[in-house]
Design an enzyme around this catalytic site. Structure first.
Site, PDB file in Angstrom:
ATOM      1  N   ASP A 110      -7.847 -51.666  23.133  1.00  0.00           N
ATOM      2  CA  ASP A 110      -7.323 -50.433  23.237  1.00  0.00           C
ATOM      3  C   ASP A 110      -8.209 -49.312  22.074  1.00  0.00           C
ATOM      4  O   ASP A 110      -9.001 -49.630  21.324  1.00  0.00           O
ATOM      5  CB  ASP A 110      -5.969 -50.353  22.924  1.00  0.00           C
ATOM      6  N   GLU A 149      10.674 -37.391  -4.726  1.00  0.00           N
ATOM      7  CA  GLU A 149       9.462 -36.642  -5.205  1.00  0.00           C
ATOM      8  C   GLU A 149       8.425 -37.817  -5.306  1.00  0.00           C
ATOM      9  O   GLU A 149       7.213 -37.562  -5.143  1.00  0.00           O
ATOM     10  CB  GLU A 149       9.281 -35.925  -6.249  1.00  0.00           C
ATOM     11  N   PRO A 163       1.837 -40.723  -0.133  1.00  0.00           N
ATOM     12  CA  PRO A 163       0.981 -40.206   0.369  1.00  0.00           C
ATOM     13  C   PRO A 163      -0.470 -40.152  -0.402  1.00  0.00           C
ATOM     14  O   PRO A 163      -1.433 -39.670   0.022  1.00  0.00           O
ATOM     15  CB  PRO A 163       1.481 -38.694   0.208  1.00  0.00           C
ATOM     16  N   ARG A 216       1.667 -56.039  16.441  1.00  0.00           N
ATOM     17  CA  ARG A 216       0.903 -56.187  17.750  1.00  0.00           C
ATOM     18  C   ARG A 216      -0.423 -56.798  17.715  1.00  0.00           C
ATOM     19  O   ARG A 216      -1.025 -57.145  18.562  1.00  0.00           O
ATOM     20  CB  ARG A 216       0.762 -54.870  18.481  1.00  0.00           C
TER      21      ARG A 216
END
Ligand code: 6GU
Length: 251
Positions: free
Chosen positions: A168, A115, A88, A153
């Site tokens: 897209d 953690e 994160p 992709r």
């Protein structure tokens, strides 16, 4: 493209490799993929991959030795590979970063659990840290799947229709226009008439207008960041006039 994923839960990827576009890219040889169990590089009878944090506090930290050994073993086979840690604290993942990664030959993904990962691994064994958003997952596996999916992709020949990758959402920094398929009427709602008209320039114009207005309503931050072409400004002006005339008629 070669993907290698280092994780303590390699089975999480079995279903991921076995379905959809990823499976087809693997079968067609545009992608190779493998998972490595970090636990296989852990020492001792218990094969511990985590331990208590120095300085105290709750939660566990992933031990550096098994991670370093696993990364070094994989890197010795593909020395040019880019090693990515999912965390994160990493660089926010977006379509631009997916495009950058799609130009690599080989990516190694290190999935943290608990953690976090001992900081000495982040400092010395990783080329890039990536986060998939401002929220906390229990581990990097789901994030690695998101990154691998978005990168796969974009690889040449992976999507059947060559156009579908650049048209897209986000590749033009706009949300994508609406999509419809049969039946022409569903629960009393009709497909927009222009899409049945066969008039390709009218359809292209409708789609651009849909994209712009949807982006304005749902993600105006994207429009503020982005330069606008004259045809796009014309569409926004048309809507501005429409809104102004409604307001004028009511006040
Ligand atoms: Cl890459 N890992 C974890 N554990 N949580 C996250 C994340 C990654 N990206 C957003 N949240």
């Amino acid at each position: 493209m070669d993907f290698t994923v280092l994780t303590i839960f390699p089975e999480m990827f079995d279903a991921f490799w076995a379905h959809g576009i990823i499976r087809r890219a693997l079968n067609q040889g545009q992608v190779t993929a493998s998972t490595v169990n970090i636990r296989d590089y852990a020492e001792g009878r218990h094969k511990m991959t985590d331990d208590r944090p120095y300085g105290g506090g709750c939660g566990m930290v992933m031990k550096p030795e098994p991670l370093a050994a696993a990364i070094e073993a994989v890197r010795s086979n593909s020395p040019q590979a880019l090693t990515v840690l999912l965390t994160p604290q990493g660089r926010p993942f977006d379509q631009g970063l997916a495009e950058e990664l799609s130009r690599e030959n080989s990516l190694i993904f290190v999935c943290g659990r608990y953690e976090g990962v001992d900081d000495r691994i982040c400092d010395n064994h990783v080329d890039l840290e990536i986060s998939i958003g401002d929220y906390v997952l229990t581990g990097g596996e789901v994030a690695a799947m998101a990154v691998i999916d978005a990168v796969t992709r974009l690889l040449p020949g992976v999507l059947g229709n060559e156009d579908s990758a650049w048209q897209d959402s986000f590749s033009r920094d706009l949300l994508e226009h609406g999509h419809y398929t049969r039946p022409p009427e569903f629960n009393g709602e009709k497909v927009p008439e222009v899409l049945l008209s066969g008039n390709h320039s009218a359809i292209a114009k409708w789609r651009l207008e849909y994209s712009l207005v949807k982006t304005l309503l749902k993600r105006s931050d994207l429009l503020k960041e982005r330069p606008l072409e004259q045809s796009e400004l014309d569409i926004l002006h048309k809507w501005q006039k429409e809104i102004e005339s409604i307001i004028r008629s009511k006040s």
